[in-house]
Design a protein around this motif. Structure first.
Motif, PDB file in Angstrom:
ATOM      1  N   ASP A   1       0.848  -1.180   0.000  1.00  0.00           N
ATOM      2  CA  ASP A   1       0.000   0.000   0.000  1.00  0.00           C
ATOM      3  C   ASP A   1       0.888   1.236   0.000  1.00  0.00           C
ATOM      4  O   ASP A   1       1.482   1.601   1.013  1.00  0.00           O
ATOM      5  CB  ASP A   1      -0.913  -0.005   1.231  1.00  0.00           C
ATOM      6  CG  ASP A   1      -1.854   1.192   1.279  1.00  0.00           C
ATOM      7  OD1 ASP A   1      -1.752   2.063   0.379  1.00  0.00           O
ATOM      8  OD2 ASP A   1      -2.691   1.259   2.203  1.00  0.00           O
ATOM      9  N   ALA A   2       0.975   1.899  -1.146  1.00  0.00           N
ATOM     10  CA  ALA A   2       1.875   3.042  -1.282  1.00  0.00           C
ATOM     11  C   ALA A   2       1.478   4.200  -0.383  1.00  0.00           C
ATOM     12  O   ALA A   2       2.301   5.077  -0.085  1.00  0.00           O
ATOM     13  CB  ALA A   2       1.905   3.515  -2.733  1.00  0.00           C
TER      14      ALA A   2
ATOM     15  N   ALA B   1       1.709   4.931   5.743  1.00  0.00           N
ATOM     16  CA  ALA B   1       2.853   5.612   6.356  1.00  0.00           C
ATOM     17  C   ALA B   1       3.531   4.653   7.319  1.00  0.00           C
ATOM     18  O   ALA B   1       3.048   4.412   8.421  1.00  0.00           O
ATOM     19  CB  ALA B   1       2.390   6.863   7.077  1.00  0.00           C
ATOM     20  N   LEU B   2       4.662   4.084   6.915  1.00  0.00           N
ATOM     21  CA  LEU B   2       5.370   3.124   7.736  1.00  0.00           C
ATOM     22  C   LEU B   2       6.347   3.830   8.668  1.00  0.00           C
ATOM     23  O   LEU B   2       6.973   4.824   8.286  1.00  0.00           O
ATOM     24  CB  LEU B   2       6.126   2.134   6.844  1.00  0.00           C
ATOM     25  CG  LEU B   2       5.253   1.209   6.004  1.00  0.00           C
ATOM     26  CD1 LEU B   2       6.092   0.491   4.964  1.00  0.00           C
ATOM     27  CD2 LEU B   2       4.550   0.201   6.894  1.00  0.00           C
ATOM     28  N   PRO B   3       6.504   3.334   9.905  1.00  0.00           N
ATOM     29  CA  PRO B   3       7.428   3.968  10.846  1.00  0.00           C
ATOM     30  C   PRO B   3       8.877   3.689  10.473  1.00  0.00           C
ATOM     31  O   PRO B   3       9.182   2.726   9.771  1.00  0.00           O
ATOM     32  CB  PRO B   3       7.065   3.315  12.182  1.00  0.00           C
ATOM     33  CG  PRO B   3       6.514   1.974  11.808  1.00  0.00           C
ATOM     34  CD  PRO B   3       5.805   2.175  10.498  1.00  0.00           C
ATOM     35  N   GLY B   4       9.770   4.534  10.970  1.00  0.00           N
ATOM     36  CA  GLY B   4      11.194   4.352  10.722  1.00  0.00           C
ATOM     37  C   GLY B   4      11.800   5.602  10.125  1.00  0.00           C
ATOM     38  O   GLY B   4      11.158   6.320   9.355  1.00  0.00           O
ATOM     39  N   ARG B   5      13.038   5.874  10.506  1.00  0.00           N
ATOM     40  CA  ARG B   5      13.714   7.065   9.999  1.00  0.00           C
ATOM     41  C   ARG B   5      13.959   6.974   8.494  1.00  0.00           C
ATOM     42  O   ARG B   5      13.999   7.985   7.797  1.00  0.00           O
ATOM     43  CB  ARG B   5      15.028   7.267  10.762  1.00  0.00           C
ATOM     44  CG  ARG B   5      14.793   7.607  12.240  1.00  0.00           C
ATOM     45  CD  ARG B   5      16.046   7.574  13.070  1.00  0.00           C
ATOM     46  NE  ARG B   5      15.738   7.903  14.462  1.00  0.00           N
ATOM     47  CZ  ARG B   5      16.557   7.701  15.475  1.00  0.00           C
ATOM     48  NH1 ARG B   5      17.762   7.181  15.254  1.00  0.00           N
ATOM     49  NH2 ARG B   5      16.189   8.019  16.703  1.00  0.00           N
ATOM     50  N   ARG B   6      14.155   5.754   8.030  1.00  0.00           N
ATOM     51  CA  ARG B   6      14.268   5.512   6.588  1.00  0.00           C
ATOM     52  C   ARG B   6      13.548   4.216   6.287  1.00  0.00           C
ATOM     53  O   ARG B   6      13.714   3.228   7.015  1.00  0.00           O
ATOM     54  CB  ARG B   6      15.737   5.420   6.169  1.00  0.00           C
ATOM     55  CG  ARG B   6      15.941   5.237   4.667  1.00  0.00           C
ATOM     56  CD  ARG B   6      17.402   5.500   4.306  1.00  0.00           C
ATOM     57  NE  ARG B   6      17.632   5.240   2.895  1.00  0.00           N
ATOM     58  CZ  ARG B   6      18.440   4.284   2.418  1.00  0.00           C
ATOM     59  NH1 ARG B   6      19.123   3.516   3.269  1.00  0.00           N
ATOM     60  NH2 ARG B   6      18.590   4.095   1.130  1.00  0.00           N
ATOM     61  N   VAL B   7      12.741   4.211   5.244  1.00  0.00           N
ATOM     62  CA  VAL B   7      11.949   3.037   4.883  1.00  0.00           C
ATOM     63  C   VAL B   7      12.304   2.614   3.459  1.00  0.00           C
ATOM     64  O   VAL B   7      12.307   3.431   2.540  1.00  0.00           O
ATOM     65  CB  VAL B   7      10.432   3.332   4.983  1.00  0.00           C
ATOM     66  CG1 VAL B   7       9.630   2.118   4.521  1.00  0.00           C
ATOM     67  CG2 VAL B   7      10.051   3.717   6.401  1.00  0.00           C
ATOM     68  N   LEU B   8      12.621   1.335   3.312  1.00  0.00           N
ATOM     69  CA  LEU B   8      12.837   0.740   1.988  1.00  0.00           C
ATOM     70  C   LEU B   8      11.657  -0.192   1.716  1.00  0.00           C
ATOM     71  O   LEU B   8      11.424  -1.121   2.475  1.00  0.00           O
ATOM     72  CB  LEU B   8      14.155  -0.029   1.949  1.00  0.00           C
ATOM     73  CG  LEU B   8      15.415   0.796   2.213  1.00  0.00           C
ATOM     74  CD1 LEU B   8      16.641  -0.109   2.212  1.00  0.00           C
ATOM     75  CD2 LEU B   8      15.572   1.904   1.176  1.00  0.00           C
ATOM     76  N   ARG B   9      10.935   0.057   0.651  1.00  0.00           N
ATOM     77  CA  ARG B   9       9.665  -0.607   0.415  1.00  0.00           C
ATOM     78  C   ARG B   9       9.686  -1.334  -0.933  1.00  0.00           C
ATOM     79  O   ARG B   9      10.215  -0.829  -1.908  1.00  0.00           O
ATOM     80  CB  ARG B   9       8.583   0.478   0.431  1.00  0.00           C
ATOM     81  CG  ARG B   9       7.216   0.097   0.071  1.00  0.00           C
ATOM     82  CD  ARG B   9       6.340   1.331  -0.154  1.00  0.00           C
ATOM     83  NE  ARG B   9       6.290   2.278   0.929  1.00  0.00           N
ATOM     84  CZ  ARG B   9       5.294   2.378   1.806  1.00  0.00           C
ATOM     85  NH1 ARG B   9       4.269   1.536   1.724  1.00  0.00           N
ATOM     86  NH2 ARG B   9       5.305   3.293   2.728  1.00  0.00           N
ATOM     87  N   GLY B  10       9.090  -2.547  -0.951  1.00  0.00           N
ATOM     88  CA  GLY B  10       8.878  -3.235  -2.212  1.00  0.00           C
ATOM     89  C   GLY B  10       9.673  -4.517  -2.378  1.00  0.00           C
ATOM     90  O   GLY B  10      10.609  -4.805  -1.630  1.00  0.00           O
ATOM     91  N   VAL B  11       9.277  -5.282  -3.401  1.00  0.00           N
ATOM     92  CA  VAL B  11       9.820  -6.629  -3.593  1.00  0.00           C
ATOM     93  C   VAL B  11      11.296  -6.645  -3.978  1.00  0.00           C
ATOM     94  O   VAL B  11      11.926  -7.698  -3.921  1.00  0.00           O
ATOM     95  CB  VAL B  11       9.001  -7.415  -4.641  1.00  0.00           C
ATOM     96  CG1 VAL B  11       7.597  -7.655  -4.153  1.00  0.00           C
ATOM     97  CG2 VAL B  11       8.992  -6.692  -5.982  1.00  0.00           C
TER      98      VAL B  11
ATOM     99  N   LEU C   1      -2.842  -9.821  -2.141  1.00  0.00           N
ATOM    100  CA  LEU C   1      -3.314  -8.966  -3.239  1.00  0.00           C
ATOM    101  C   LEU C   1      -2.138  -8.382  -4.013  1.00  0.00           C
ATOM    102  O   LEU C   1      -2.205  -8.219  -5.241  1.00  0.00           O
ATOM    103  CB  LEU C   1      -4.197  -7.852  -2.681  1.00  0.00           C
ATOM    104  CG  LEU C   1      -5.519  -8.314  -2.038  1.00  0.00           C
ATOM    105  CD1 LEU C   1      -6.243  -7.142  -1.393  1.00  0.00           C
ATOM    106  CD2 LEU C   1      -6.414  -9.003  -3.077  1.00  0.00           C
ATOM    107  N   GLY C   2      -1.037  -8.093  -3.311  1.00  0.00           N
ATOM    108  CA  GLY C   2       0.168  -7.636  -3.998  1.00  0.00           C
ATOM    109  C   GLY C   2       0.748  -8.707  -4.903  1.00  0.00           C
ATOM    110  O   GLY C   2       1.206  -8.424  -6.014  1.00  0.00           O
TER     111      GLY C   2
END
Length: 315
Positions: free
Chosen positions: A125-126, A129-139, A261-262
């Motif tokens: 889900d783009a 809002a995920l927690p963390g100072r830096r977030v790396l998202r995706g497969v 679903l992803g």
């Protein structure tokens, strides 16, 4: 030294544990020392003993005594990695008081707000809002078993079916799936994990043509022999799709629904719903196996572990 702090249990499942093993392999391949700190889960501890991976048992329920600080000082830990789903703020504070980086995986706990890095490979889900100072998202940050590279192939039709619903299968979804397949006149091979506790119920629904395997040495090498897999909504369908093995995904937990679903969006899987309201017709539906097989291999690559290791080393 990297610390990997993992939770594993019948209720939690063993997906975090197996991802940690893949990360250990990637770290060692890059010359990095690491040690796993895990709760007292017999099945996971047995696997660690047999693998020779350095590990120790900790009490995750203890949020007051600062066992984390003592471990960090004693072991010379330089980076602390949590793969526990929901990091507690008190735990995160203990780690950060030692002035070392904290890393989390797919973490929605309040303690993840203190993480220097939250690696969210399973976040689809783009707008979340995920927690963390830096977030790396995706497969691209999936940590998959490197064995996959040896066994990739395109499937062309749904011949042999594999059912594998996790190291624990907390809710006994395997039993429900096998009942549905048997009622439809289908057969399958069933792989049950080290934490499976539904043997009696499974025995009652098995019929001719079903084979059960427990404690296989490599799930990835088992994939090679099948054309379609029925899995839970964790890491397994990603590894299967990357191998060219299409999946029917049944969500064991509600948080697995967006993951499933992803996977559908990536093209290598179809979704049969949450196990409590599973659409049984999906299990026996005619599927475009070759199209799904090619899509899985195209959209899920095997470089994620090395990407993650580079990020960890940069800390």
């Amino acid at each position: 030294m990297f610390a990997l702090c993992i939770e594993s249990s019948h209720a939690r499942g063993m997906g975090h544990f197996f991802r940690a093993l893949n990360l250990v392999t990637a770290l060692k391949r890059n010359g990095q020392a690491c040690k796993i700190f895990i709760n007292a889960h017999e099945q996971a501890l047995n696997l660690l003993e047999n693998s020779g991976i350095r590990h120790a048992t900790v009490d995750h329920a203890d949020l007051e005594s600062d066992w984390e600080g003592r471990i960090i000082a004693r072991e010379g830990i330089r980076v602390w990695i949590n793969d526990r789903l929901n990091t507690d703020m008190r735990h995160a504070v203990h780690v950060k008081h030692q002035n070392i980086p904290l890393v989390t995986f797919d973490d929605r706990g309040d303690g993840a707000a203190l993480a220097d890095l939250n690696i969210a490979a399973l976040a689809f889900d783009a707008d979340e809002a995920l927690p963390g100072r830096r977030v790396l998202r995706g497969v691209d940050y999936l940590i998959l078993n490197p064995e996959i590279a040896r066994y990739r192939r395109v499937r062309q039709q749904a011949g042999r079916v594999l059912v594998t619903l996790g190291g624990s299968d907390t809710y006994g979804v395997t039993v429900k799936v096998i009942s549905c397949l048997r009622a439809a006149g289908r057969t399958a091979t069933v792989i049950i994990g080290p934490g499976f506790r539904h043997d009696t119920e499974l025995e009652e629904v098995l019929g001719p043509g079903f084979e059960v395997k427990r404690g296989v040495s490599s799930l990835i090498s088992e994939f090679e022999h099948y054309d379609l897999a029925i899995t839970g909504g964790g890491i397994t369908p990603f590894e299967a799709n990357a191998s060219g093995l299409p999946c029917i995904v049944v969500a064991n937990e509600t948080f697995e629904v967006p993951i499933a679903l992803g996977l559908v969006e990536l093209g290598g899987s179809v979704f049969a719903g949450h196990h409590a309201e599973m659409d049984e017709s999906v299990l026996t539906r005619d599927l475009p196996v070759e199209v799904m097989s090619r899509a899985g291999m195209e959209h899920i690559n095997l470089e994620g572990a090395d990407r993650v290791v580079r990020e960890l080393m940069s800390l």
